[in-house]
Design an enzyme around this catalytic site. Structure first.
Site, PDB file in Angstrom:
ATOM      1  N   SER A 257      52.338  54.832   9.591  1.00 23.14           N
ATOM      2  CA  SER A 257      52.024  53.413   9.671  1.00 23.14           C
ATOM      3  C   SER A 257      52.433  52.842  11.030  1.00 23.14           C
ATOM      4  O   SER A 257      51.999  53.338  12.063  1.00 23.14           O
ATOM      5  CB  SER A 257      52.683  52.679   8.505  1.00 23.14           C
ATOM      6  OG  SER A 257      52.205  51.367   8.383  1.00 23.14           O
TER       7      SER A 257
ATOM      8  N   GLU B 161      41.950  52.433   2.919  1.00 25.35           N
ATOM      9  CA  GLU B 161      42.909  51.654   3.699  1.00 25.35           C
ATOM     10  C   GLU B 161      42.238  50.587   4.564  1.00 25.35           C
ATOM     11  O   GLU B 161      41.204  50.859   5.186  1.00 25.35           O
ATOM     12  CB  GLU B 161      43.709  52.565   4.622  1.00 25.35           C
ATOM     13  CG  GLU B 161      44.516  53.634   3.922  1.00 25.35           C
ATOM     14  CD  GLU B 161      45.527  54.276   4.848  1.00 25.35           C
ATOM     15  OE1 GLU B 161      46.163  53.536   5.616  1.00 25.35           O
ATOM     16  OE2 GLU B 161      45.672  55.507   4.794  1.00 25.35           O
TER      17      GLU B 161
END
Length: 296
Positions: free
Chosen positions: A144, A237
């Site tokens: 991330s 995502e």
């Protein structure tokens, strides 16, 4: 992936009080508590390390010396998380790849805005190399925002002409702080982990003046000279396009890159390897990539 596996993860997220866009000091406590349920296996040893002024945790196999070192940067949208909160996924990577993994406590925003995280990453890498570690026995990795920190580190090394690591491994990297990817809207309904609204607040914390978002986005850096890179991302995502556009930019920069997209998977789904078939398989592929890059 079975429907039951996916729904179990969705229920776990829905029942959690964690709000990625919430008040920083409250969410830091919740973030650590949420990730604390990932126990560290008995066959790994965790010790504190220090590279220059940057601290972290070293994860090693108890019964054998690992080959090479993974320099790992945790996630948390540049404002949450710690080396300790990443121990679950880091220990899994260390065991599967038979490698030492150092997970780094870089400074967090808003107390330490950009480029503090990247500066710490550069300092940690230089400290690791100064300790006698061969750069070609290092893989830089991150999840991330930590993937963004890892990419920012590599761009900084390239710019200054410093020795590159052997490879880079990025899990669902957040590398575009302008939030300009089409998946920000196209995948909004499918992504039950991350939202654009939460990311917008964290961008303000990290860069302050949002007019500088592009300058602090490693996606738009000069990526020439970077090492071979594996990017893993889920198709559900909102950050999917960060990965697909990064892969395209790496190709344009003549960098060897593998884009590994898992259908219907969510943000940093590898953390659920113990209960999610596709996550287990993805972690195995990631570990094989690391082990291959670090073979003597």
């Amino acid at each position: 992936m079975s429907r039951e596996q996916r729904e179990a993860i969705r229920r776990l997220r829905a029942s959690s009080p964690l709000d990625l866009g919430g008040a920083v000091h409250e969410q830091r406590i919740l973030f650590e508590q949420l990730l604390a349920h990932h126990p560290v296996p008995d066959d790994v040893i965790v010790t504190e390390v220090r590279y220059d002024t940057v601290t972290g945790l070293l994860v090693e196999l108890a019964e054998e010396p690992g080959v090479g070192t993974v320099l790992y940067f945790h996630g948390g949208a540049y404002v949450l998380g710690s080396a300790r909160s990443s121990l679950g996924i880091v220990a899994d990577l260390a065991r599967r790849s038979r490698t030492r993994v150092s997970t780094i406590d870089y400074r967090l925003a808003p107390e330490h805005p950009a480029p503090a995280a990247i500066d710490d990453a550069v300092r940690a890498y230089r400290g690791l190399i100064a300790s006698g570690v061969d750069p070609q026995q290092v893989v830089v990795a991150g999840e991330s925002a930590g993937g963004g920190v890892a990419l920012g580190l590599l761009a900084a090394l390239s710019s200054s002409g410093e020795p590159m690591p052997a490879a880079a491994l990025l899990f669902s990297p957040w590398v575009d702080l302008t939030l300009s990817g089409d998946s920000m809207t196209a995948r909004a309904e499918a992504d039950f982990i991350v939202s654009r609204t939460a990311l917008e607040r964290r961008v303000r914390d990290y860069v302050g003046d949002t007019s500088t978002s592009e300058r602090h986005s490693p996606l738009f850096a000069d990526l020439r000279g970077l090492p071979a890179t594996l990017i893993q991302v889920g198709s559900d995502e909102v950050l999917l396009d960060d990965s697909t556009r990064l892969a395209a930019r790496l190709v344009a920069a003549d960098v060897s890159v593998t884009l590994d997209v898992t259908a219907q998977a969510t943000h940093v789904f590898q953390a659920f390897a113990a209960s999610w078939d596709e996550a287990d398989a993805a972690m195995t592929r990631a570990a094989t990539f690391v082990h291959t890059a670090l073979k003597p």
